[in-house]
Design a protein around this motif. Structure first.
Motif, PDB file in Angstrom:
ATOM      1  N   GLU A  71       0.816  -1.210   0.000  1.00 57.11           N
ATOM      2  CA  GLU A  71       0.000   0.000   0.000  1.00 57.11           C
ATOM      3  C   GLU A  71       0.853   1.266   0.000  1.00 57.11           C
ATOM      4  OE1 GLU A  71      -3.223   2.257  -0.369  1.00 57.11           O
ATOM      5  OE2 GLU A  71      -3.251   0.055  -0.344  1.00 57.11           O
ATOM      6  N   SER A  72       2.016   1.218   0.627  1.00 61.53           N
ATOM      7  CA  SER A  72       2.857   2.412   0.728  1.00 61.53           C
ATOM      8  C   SER A  72       3.330   2.922  -0.626  1.00 61.53           C
ATOM      9  CB  SER A  72       4.071   2.135   1.626  1.00 61.53           C
ATOM     10  OG  SER A  72       4.831   1.056   1.119  1.00 61.53           O
ATOM     11  N   PHE A  73       3.350   2.030  -1.635  1.00 60.29           N
ATOM     12  CA  PHE A  73       3.793   2.433  -2.971  1.00 60.29           C
ATOM     13  C   PHE A  73       2.632   2.594  -3.940  1.00 60.29           C
ATOM     14  CE2 PHE A  73       7.785   0.550  -1.364  1.00 60.29           C
ATOM     15  CZ  PHE A  73       8.670   1.567  -1.680  1.00 60.29           C
ATOM     16  N   ARG A  74       1.410   2.493  -3.438  1.00 65.56           N
ATOM     17  CA  ARG A  74       0.248   2.471  -4.334  1.00 65.56           C
ATOM     18  C   ARG A  74       0.174   3.731  -5.204  1.00 65.56           C
ATOM     19  NH1 ARG A  74      -4.743  -0.529  -4.326  1.00 65.56           N
ATOM     20  NH2 ARG A  74      -3.673  -1.970  -2.938  1.00 65.56           N
ATOM     21  N   SER A  75       0.423   4.889  -4.644  1.00 68.65           N
ATOM     22  CA  SER A  75       0.315   6.128  -5.427  1.00 68.65           C
ATOM     23  C   SER A  75       1.366   6.186  -6.524  1.00 68.65           C
ATOM     24  CB  SER A  75       0.449   7.347  -4.507  1.00 68.65           C
ATOM     25  OG  SER A  75       1.710   7.362  -3.859  1.00 68.65           O
ATOM     26  N   ILE A  76       2.544   5.606  -6.272  1.00 70.58           N
ATOM     27  CA  ILE A  76       3.594   5.577  -7.290  1.00 70.58           C
ATOM     28  C   ILE A  76       3.239   4.608  -8.406  1.00 70.58           C
ATOM     29  CG2 ILE A  76       6.002   4.937  -7.744  1.00 70.58           C
ATOM     30  CD1 ILE A  76       6.652   5.912  -4.909  1.00 70.58           C
ATOM     31  N   THR A  77       2.824   3.407  -8.022  1.00 70.50           N
ATOM     32  CA  THR A  77       2.562   2.389  -9.036  1.00 70.50           C
ATOM     33  C   THR A  77       1.374   2.743  -9.917  1.00 70.50           C
ATOM     34  OG1 THR A  77       1.230   1.088  -7.478  1.00 70.50           O
ATOM     35  CG2 THR A  77       3.564   0.564  -7.619  1.00 70.50           C
ATOM     36  N   ARG A  78       0.412   3.488  -9.366  1.00 76.56           N
ATOM     37  CA  ARG A  78      -0.747   3.882 -10.172  1.00 76.56           C
ATOM     38  C   ARG A  78      -0.334   4.703 -11.385  1.00 76.56           C
ATOM     39  NH1 ARG A  78      -4.455   5.508  -5.026  1.00 76.56           N
ATOM     40  NH2 ARG A  78      -5.613   3.537  -4.801  1.00 76.56           N
ATOM     41  N   SER A  79       0.716   5.496 -11.242  1.00 81.73           N
ATOM     42  CA  SER A  79       1.146   6.335 -12.357  1.00 81.73           C
ATOM     43  C   SER A  79       1.645   5.496 -13.526  1.00 81.73           C
ATOM     44  CB  SER A  79       2.245   7.302 -11.892  1.00 81.73           C
ATOM     45  OG  SER A  79       3.420   6.601 -11.525  1.00 81.73           O
ATOM     46  N   TYR A  80       2.084   4.273 -13.262  1.00 80.32           N
ATOM     47  CA  TYR A  80       2.566   3.401 -14.332  1.00 80.32           C
ATOM     48  C   TYR A  80       1.426   2.680 -15.044  1.00 80.32           C
ATOM     49  CZ  TYR A  80       7.329   4.274 -12.874  1.00 80.32           C
ATOM     50  OH  TYR A  80       8.520   4.895 -12.588  1.00 80.32           O
ATOM     51  N   TYR A  81       0.234   2.701 -14.468  1.00 76.47           N
ATOM     52  CA  TYR A  81      -0.908   2.088 -15.127  1.00 76.47           C
ATOM     53  C   TYR A  81      -1.307   2.867 -16.375  1.00 76.47           C
ATOM     54  CZ  TYR A  81      -1.789  -0.438 -10.699  1.00 76.47           C
ATOM     55  OH  TYR A  81      -1.700  -1.232  -9.593  1.00 76.47           O
ATOM     56  N   ARG A  82      -1.099   4.164 -16.347  1.00 75.71           N
ATOM     57  CA  ARG A  82      -1.559   5.016 -17.436  1.00 75.71           C
ATOM     58  C   ARG A  82      -0.855   4.660 -18.734  1.00 75.71           C
ATOM     59  NH1 ARG A  82      -0.631   8.830 -13.165  1.00 75.71           N
ATOM     60  NH2 ARG A  82      -2.593   9.322 -12.112  1.00 75.71           N
ATOM     61  N   GLY A  83      -1.626   4.461 -19.769  1.00 79.17           N
ATOM     62  CA  GLY A  83      -1.050   4.168 -21.075  1.00 79.17           C
ATOM     63  C   GLY A  83      -0.661   2.723 -21.302  1.00 79.17           C
ATOM     64  N   ALA A  84      -0.868   1.846 -20.316  1.00 79.95           N
ATOM     65  CA  ALA A  84      -0.524   0.436 -20.519  1.00 79.95           C
ATOM     66  C   ALA A  84      -1.513  -0.219 -21.469  1.00 79.95           C
ATOM     67  CB  ALA A  84      -0.508  -0.296 -19.179  1.00 79.95           C
ATOM     68  N   ALA A  85      -1.000  -1.077 -22.339  1.00 80.29           N
ATOM     69  CA  ALA A  85      -1.858  -1.833 -23.250  1.00 80.29           C
ATOM     70  C   ALA A  85      -2.229  -3.190 -22.675  1.00 80.29           C
ATOM     71  CB  ALA A  85      -1.168  -2.015 -24.602  1.00 80.29           C
TER      72      ALA A  85
END
Length: 220
Positions: A71-85
């Protein structure tokens, strides 16, 4: 690598609870090896791999982002979701809680990723519940049929795999890639609007500098 070209570059994310084997799946895909005790992912890790889809006569470069499952990294990892195919949504077949938590991860992906993203549900660690007499076995807590049923209800692809043996690891990425290529043919992904899909035909000079198996650790 000289003379080889790839037709598409596809961005994949790998998500799910901590300790379900996300990093091990990436290492198995890119390096064809298994680490018994990989370090916990801090933020994200990156790896790339060239795969061939023979029936499409296409070579595809996968750019895979392995995201932290805490959970501590959730805000960071969410940014990598954008644009994923594509997305590998991973759970551990010997941990029912990781399967239940996959619902939260899926909701997160659907909130932040491309609406046309292809998601494949991956039940990892099937080697731990195989009946081969080896020590360290665990009882299976998520039946195959239950995983298949939930994947179908949510419109996900599905496979069970083992990062340790390599079973179905590349097959999971290939299955998802085929689905993405089909979406490209149907016009669901567009180069200008979908950063997770890039049409690419690099020159031979560029290819001499490229490797089809790279991993980079990105930490915060």
């Amino acid at each position: 690598m000289a003379g080889v070209a790839w037709h598409y570059v596809l961005k994949f994310i790998i998500t799910g609870d901590a300790a379900v084997g996300k990093s091990s799946l990436l290492i198995r895909l890119t390096d064809q090896r298994f680490l018994n005790n990989p370090d916990p992912t801090l933020g994200v890790e990156f790896g790339s791999k060239l795969i061939t889809i023979p029936e499409e006569n296409k070579v595809v470069k996968l750019q895979c982002w392995d995201t932290a499952g805490t959970e501590s990294f959730r805000s960071i990892t969410r940014s990598y979701y954008r644009g994923a195919a594509g997305c590998l949504l991973v759970y551990d077949v010997t941990s029912r809680q990781s399967f239940l938590n996959a619902r939260t991860w899926l909701a997160d992906v659907r909130e932040h990723a491309d609406p046309h993203l292809t998601c494949i549900l991956v039940g990892n660690k099937i080697d731990l519940c195989s009946d081969d007499g080896q020590p360290g076995r665990r009882p299976r807590e998520v039946p195959t049929e239950e995983g298949e049923r939930w994947a179908k209800e949510e419109g996900l692809l599905f496979v069970e795999a083992s990062a340790k043996s390599g079973e179905n690891v590349e097959a999971a990425f290939v299955q998802a890639t085929r689905d993405i290529l089909n979406k490209i043919k149907r016009g669901m992904f567009d180069n200008d609007r979908s950063p997770g899909v890039k049409l690419s035909q690099p020159s031979s000079d560029t290819l001499n500098l490229e490797d089809d198996r790279t991993r980079t650790r990105c930490c915060w």
